[in-house]
Scaffold this motif. Structure first.
Motif, mmCIF file in Angstrom:
data_model
loop_
_atom_site.group_PDB
_atom_site.id
_atom_site.type_symbol
_atom_site.label_atom_id
_atom_site.label_comp_id
_atom_site.label_asym_id
_atom_site.label_seq_id
_atom_site.Cartn_x
_atom_site.Cartn_y
_atom_site.Cartn_z
ATOM 1 N N PHE A 160 -8.611 -4.939 8.685
ATOM 2 C CA PHE A 160 -8.182 -3.107 9.174
ATOM 3 C C PHE A 160 -8.400 -3.349 10.371
ATOM 4 C CE2 PHE A 160 -7.963 -2.419 5.298
ATOM 5 C CZ PHE A 160 -6.762 -2.090 4.404
ATOM 6 N N ILE A 204 -14.586 -10.166 -7.206
ATOM 7 C CA ILE A 204 -13.394 -9.034 -7.710
ATOM 8 C C ILE A 204 -12.106 -10.070 -8.512
ATOM 9 C CG2 ILE A 204 -13.653 -6.373 -7.369
ATOM 10 C CD1 ILE A 204 -11.218 -7.677 -5.566
ATOM 11 N N GLU A 206 -11.433 0.777 -11.516
ATOM 12 C CA GLU A 206 -12.042 0.477 -11.313
ATOM 13 C C GLU A 206 -12.745 1.388 -10.164
ATOM 14 O OE1 GLU A 206 -11.339 -4.405 -11.865
ATOM 15 O OE2 GLU A 206 -9.906 -3.030 -10.531
ATOM 16 N N LYS A 217 -10.450 -15.708 -0.204
ATOM 17 C CA LYS A 217 -9.352 -15.935 -2.042
ATOM 18 C C LYS A 217 -8.643 -17.281 -1.112
ATOM 19 C CE LYS A 217 -7.314 -11.066 -1.779
ATOM 20 N NZ LYS A 217 -7.591 -9.797 -2.004
ATOM 21 N N ARG A 274 -1.777 -7.464 -5.229
ATOM 22 C CA ARG A 274 -2.662 -7.662 -3.473
ATOM 23 C C ARG A 274 -3.821 -8.657 -4.010
ATOM 24 N NH1 ARG A 274 -1.188 -1.938 -3.086
ATOM 25 N NH2 ARG A 274 -3.683 -1.259 -4.892
ATOM 26 N N ARG A 275 -4.410 -7.852 -4.960
ATOM 27 C CA ARG A 275 -6.062 -8.539 -5.663
ATOM 28 C C ARG A 275 -6.159 -9.984 -5.163
ATOM 29 N NH1 ARG A 275 -10.017 -7.273 -10.415
ATOM 30 N NH2 ARG A 275 -9.536 -5.052 -9.870
ATOM 31 N N PHE A 328 -6.445 -8.191 3.528
ATOM 32 C CA PHE A 328 -6.020 -7.625 5.223
ATOM 33 C C PHE A 328 -6.771 -7.111 5.697
ATOM 34 C CE2 PHE A 328 -3.277 -5.674 1.137
ATOM 35 C CZ PHE A 328 -2.643 -5.152 2.209
ATOM 36 N N ASN A 363 -13.944 -1.854 8.138
ATOM 37 C CA ASN A 363 -14.137 -1.100 6.675
ATOM 38 C C ASN A 363 -14.736 -1.976 6.076
ATOM 39 O OD1 ASN A 363 -12.171 0.383 7.895
ATOM 40 N ND2 ASN A 363 -11.062 1.043 5.984
ATOM 41 N N SER A 415 -2.314 -3.740 -8.087
ATOM 42 C CA SER A 415 -2.923 -4.518 -7.471
ATOM 43 C C SER A 415 -3.441 -5.355 -7.771
ATOM 44 C CB SER A 415 -3.829 -3.325 -8.911
ATOM 45 O OG SER A 415 -4.308 -1.723 -8.220
ATOM 46 N N MET A 444 -9.964 0.866 1.295
ATOM 47 C CA MET A 444 -10.052 -1.017 1.466
ATOM 48 C C MET A 444 -10.401 -1.529 0.311
ATOM 49 S SD MET A 444 -12.714 -3.146 1.442
ATOM 50 C CE MET A 444 -14.219 -2.048 1.397
ATOM 51 N N MET A 445 -11.117 -0.568 -0.691
ATOM 52 C CA MET A 445 -10.943 -1.558 -2.534
ATOM 53 C C MET A 445 -9.666 -1.505 -2.359
ATOM 54 S SD MET A 445 -14.835 0.135 -3.896
ATOM 55 C CE MET A 445 -15.120 1.730 -3.275
ATOM 56 N N LYS A 446 -8.658 -0.126 -2.618
ATOM 57 C CA LYS A 446 -7.564 -0.584 -3.390
ATOM 58 C C LYS A 446 -6.970 -1.259 -2.250
ATOM 59 C CE LYS A 446 -6.058 3.764 -5.546
ATOM 60 N NZ LYS A 446 -5.606 5.158 -5.503
ATOM 61 N N ALA A 447 -6.628 -1.836 -1.443
ATOM 62 C CA ALA A 447 -6.774 -2.438 -0.264
ATOM 63 C C ALA A 447 -7.122 -3.999 -1.095
ATOM 64 C CB ALA A 447 -6.390 -2.930 1.073
ATOM 65 N N LEU A 448 -7.604 -4.202 -1.216
ATOM 66 C CA LEU A 448 -8.336 -5.803 -2.510
ATOM 67 C C LEU A 448 -7.916 -6.219 -3.199
ATOM 68 C CD1 LEU A 448 -12.332 -5.751 -1.071
ATOM 69 C CD2 LEU A 448 -10.403 -7.177 -0.174
ATOM 70 N N GLY A 449 -7.059 -4.603 -4.031
ATOM 71 C CA GLY A 449 -7.117 -4.803 -4.929
ATOM 72 C C GLY A 449 -7.014 -3.985 -6.435
ATOM 73 N N LEU A 450 -8.632 -3.341 -6.156
ATOM 74 C CA LEU A 450 -9.271 -2.634 -6.867
ATOM 75 C C LEU A 450 -8.652 -1.450 -7.841
ATOM 76 C CD1 LEU A 450 -11.790 -4.166 -6.771
ATOM 77 C CD2 LEU A 450 -12.565 -1.855 -6.072
ATOM 78 N N LYS A 451 -8.148 -1.824 -8.923
ATOM 79 C CA LYS A 451 -7.638 -0.478 -10.341
ATOM 80 C C LYS A 451 -8.162 0.567 -9.721
ATOM 81 C CE LYS A 451 -5.428 -3.897 -12.709
ATOM 82 N NZ LYS A 451 -5.775 -5.487 -12.515
ATOM 83 N N LEU A 497 0.636 -1.184 -0.235
ATOM 84 C CA LEU A 497 -0.333 -0.256 0.146
ATOM 85 C C LEU A 497 0.576 1.471 -0.291
ATOM 86 C CD1 LEU A 497 -2.432 -1.336 2.327
ATOM 87 C CD2 LEU A 497 -2.757 -1.158 0.488
#
Lengths: 236, 412
Positions: A92, A113, B313, A162, A84-85, A90, A96, A81, B303-310, A56
């Motif tokens: 927190f 996703i 998106e 996942k 991480r995907r 994560f 979140n 990205s 959080m969405m970025k941490a999950l890997g969203l570009k 991050l």
């Protein structure tokens, strides 16, 4: 076998005209399936270190290797990205969750996703993981209909659904009472043992540290202790 | 699909804000549709009035007369029994035609004079082409003999009553002064202010005699089945006239109504301004809502970025939300706009009572103004509302999606 290798990681923030050294040259190795606790007082650099490991944030200098050879500093934003995907989960402090989605949908989000499995398989996977974190029957509830502990369980399920190789948890029990904290940590430990997922979590709560299988202490951006097995001496 | 579903669910997060923003878009759309309907209605009524009362569907006249027609000249006139007119009527199967002789004059009531246009009309055929008789307020239509019909406003202005004699003072082609004394047999109250105030109708033969222009007319007029036929028929007539190497030319109502069409274009410019206002209203609303949403959802974005969203998106989620607001606003705007246009086309606005019949903003309508339908405007503005919302959301959404994930998660 090493999952992560950090080589002389430094992170310097600029606060106005002053450079703040948050991480001052940390080198360490995390093996697969380890259950590692990073502890230290507030401002010691725990969260910064987790953010660097979780891609991050980028280190000012030093290198992070993943799975033996992958140099994370060479990856573009989109590649990070994707990294991480597919590889990271994560958890927190503030869970979140997305308020307009149900518990089921919040967990499903992490695999939707990725889009690698059928709808049927996806549903089964989400229901299984929610069951294993003790949320069976609460799938259709929205975050505002869940307690703090239940929300954190949804966040754990989301991080694990996942099957990531590594789960990073930043003070996952900070907002929970001691009983709920223990339940959450039990679940994390159980998942570590059951799925072999590598966990790294930060805390300053001695109660949480009791769960650690490896304990890394950080003070002023430096590793001051790194103990595991019989050497573990949990501070109280 | 999942991101789309989530984005649409986000619309219900802050219902009040979503509804207010959508209503702002709706308001803009309603204003546009009503304004467009009025312009279409005005255009249709103006053109129909002009055709029925002034221009007919098409006219033929000498090319040199055309150049000076506003001055109502007495040269470059046509013979009143042109063979080619009969040929045109036979070849093109046109039944209704008439002819008129125009000249400028002053009307006199013994105390004062007022400049007007005198129109010598062929009594037997004029009503086949023009609808003046429908607007007869008092008295009777023009008949052969020494009589005249004038507009109500002109009669009031000059203090003429039915049965009284009006005096017309004018110059002949040779430049000598002459007068016509005619009995006022009827007054007109048309929807065309120019006719009500400036036109005096007398029999064609009286006009020809007084001007010393026996056998001459200014123009021939033709009524067709519909105004849409006027362009092809005008072209056919012109090809007939060209074959005869004639100096006569046919002009259709569009050519003869250029001033009205220019006003319509002006109306379209006003509608364009309305469109710009809608863009600004919608854009400000949408930009505002996206910025507020981004600020409220910083932790979620992190959080969405941490999950890997570009980035794209995350932008997509906000853009779909905005498209949803645009869709909602456009749909409501279309429904309300439809009702508004329906009322305008069926009930109309009483322009006369608003203006007191004194002014028509330069448009030949003085009674009720009705709206018109333009289905394309509905289709256009519906998509326009959505597209504007989408475009307005892109920049603030990119701003949100670019946020540093660490700062977003920890709300720094």
């Amino acid at each position: 076998m090493s999952l992560l290798k950090l080589e002389n990681i430094k992170k310097i923030y600029q606060q106005g005209k002053i450079d703040v050294q948050a991480i001052r040259g940390i080198s360490l190795e995390i093996k697969k399936s380890e259950f590692t606790t990073i502890f230290g007082p507030s401002g010691s650099g725990k969260t910064t270190l987790l953010n660097l490991i979780g891609c991050l944030d980028k280190p000012t200098s030093g290198e992070i290797y993943y799975d033996g050879s992958k140099k994370l500093s060479t990856l573009s934003k989109n590649e990070l990205s994707d990294f991480r995907r597919y590889n990271l989960g994560f958890i927190f402090q503030g869970h979140n969750l997305i308020p307009v989605l149900t518990a089921f949908e919040n967990v499903e989000f992490a695999i939707r996703i990725i889009n690698e499995i059928s709808k049927k398989e996806r549903r089964k996977k989400v229901l299984d993981i929610l069951k294993s974190v003790g949320l069976e029957g609460l799938e259709e509830r929205r975050p505002n209909e869940l307690s703090g502990g239940q929300k954190q369980r949804v966040a754990i399920a989301r991080a694990l659904v996942k099957n990531p190789k590594l789960v990073l948890a930043d003070e996952p029990t900070a907002n929970l009472d001691s009983e709920t904290s223990e339940e959450v940590l039990d679940i994390m430990l159980k998942m570590n043992q059951k799925l072999g997922t590598t966990f790294i979590f930060s805390t300053h709560d001695p109660q949480v540290m009791r769960y650690a299988r490896r304990l890394i202490e950080i003070r002023d951006g430096k590793v001051t202790q790194d103990k595991q097995g019989e050497d573990l001496d949990v501070p109280h | 699909m999942f991101l789309t579903k989530m984005a649409l669910k986000n619309l219900a997060r802050n219902k009040k804000r979503t509804i207010i923003t959508a209503l702002v878009i709706s308001l803009g759309i309603v204003i546009f549709l009503v304004s467009d309907s009025l312009i279409v209605g005005m255009e249709e009524i103006s053109i129909d009035n002009n055709i029925n009362l002034l221009t007919s569907h098409l006219q033929i006249m000498d090319k040199n007369y055309w150049d000076n027609k506003e001055e109502l000249p007495l040269n470059n006139l046509l013979d009143d029994n042109l063979l080619v007119v009969n040929q045109i009527k036979e070849e093109l199967d046109i039944e209704k035609s008439t002819k008129r002789l125009y000249f400028p004059a002053n009307i006199n009531n013994g105390r004062e004079e007022y400049p007007i246009s005198v129109i010598g009309v062929e009594v037997n055929t004029d009503s086949e082409v023009f609808k003046l008789e429908q607007y007869l307020l008092e008295g009777q239509s023009l008949k052969n003999g020494n009589n005249a019909v004038i507009g109500k406003k002109l009669a009031n202005l000059m203090g003429f009553e039915l049965g009284e004699y009006i005096t017309l003072l004018f110059k002949t082609k040779e430049g000598t002064f002459n007068t016509i004394e005619a009995e006022l047999v009827g007054t007109l109250d048309t929807s065309h202010p120019e006719i009500n105030e400036y036109h005096v109708y007398i029999p064609l033969q009286d006009a020809q005699n007084a001007l010393g222009l026996d056998g001459k007319v200014s123009r021939y007029f033709f009524r067709l089945e519909g105004k849409e036929e006027s362009i092809p028929v005008t072209n056919e007539i012109n090809s007939i006239l060209n074959r005869k190497s004639s100096n006569i030319k046919a002009y259709n109502w569009e050519k003869l109504s250029e001033d009205i069409l220019a006003m319509t274009r002006q109306g379209n410019i006003e509608n364009l301004i309305m469109l710009i206002v809608i863009i600004i209203l919608a854009a400000v609303g949408v930009i505002n809502i996206v910025i507020l949403s981004v600020l409220e959802r910083l932790e979620e974005i992190g959080m969405m970025k941490a999950l890997g969203l570009k980035m794209r998106e995350i932008v997509y989620i906000f853009v779909i939300e905005s498209a949803g607001i645009g869709l909602l606003g456009s749909a409501v705007g279309i429904i309300i706009g439809f009702i508004g246009v329906y009322l305008l086309t069926n009930i109309g606005i009483d322009v006369g009572s608003i203006t007191g019949g004194e002014t028509t903003f330069g448009i030949p309508i003085i009674d009720r103004l009705y709206g018109g339908w333009r289905p394309n405007a509905f289709i256009f503005i519906f998509f326009f509302g959505i597209i504007t919302s989408v475009l307005a959301s892109i920049l603030p959404a990119r701003w949100g999606a670019k946020k540093d994930p660490v700062k977003a998660i920890y709300h720094k």
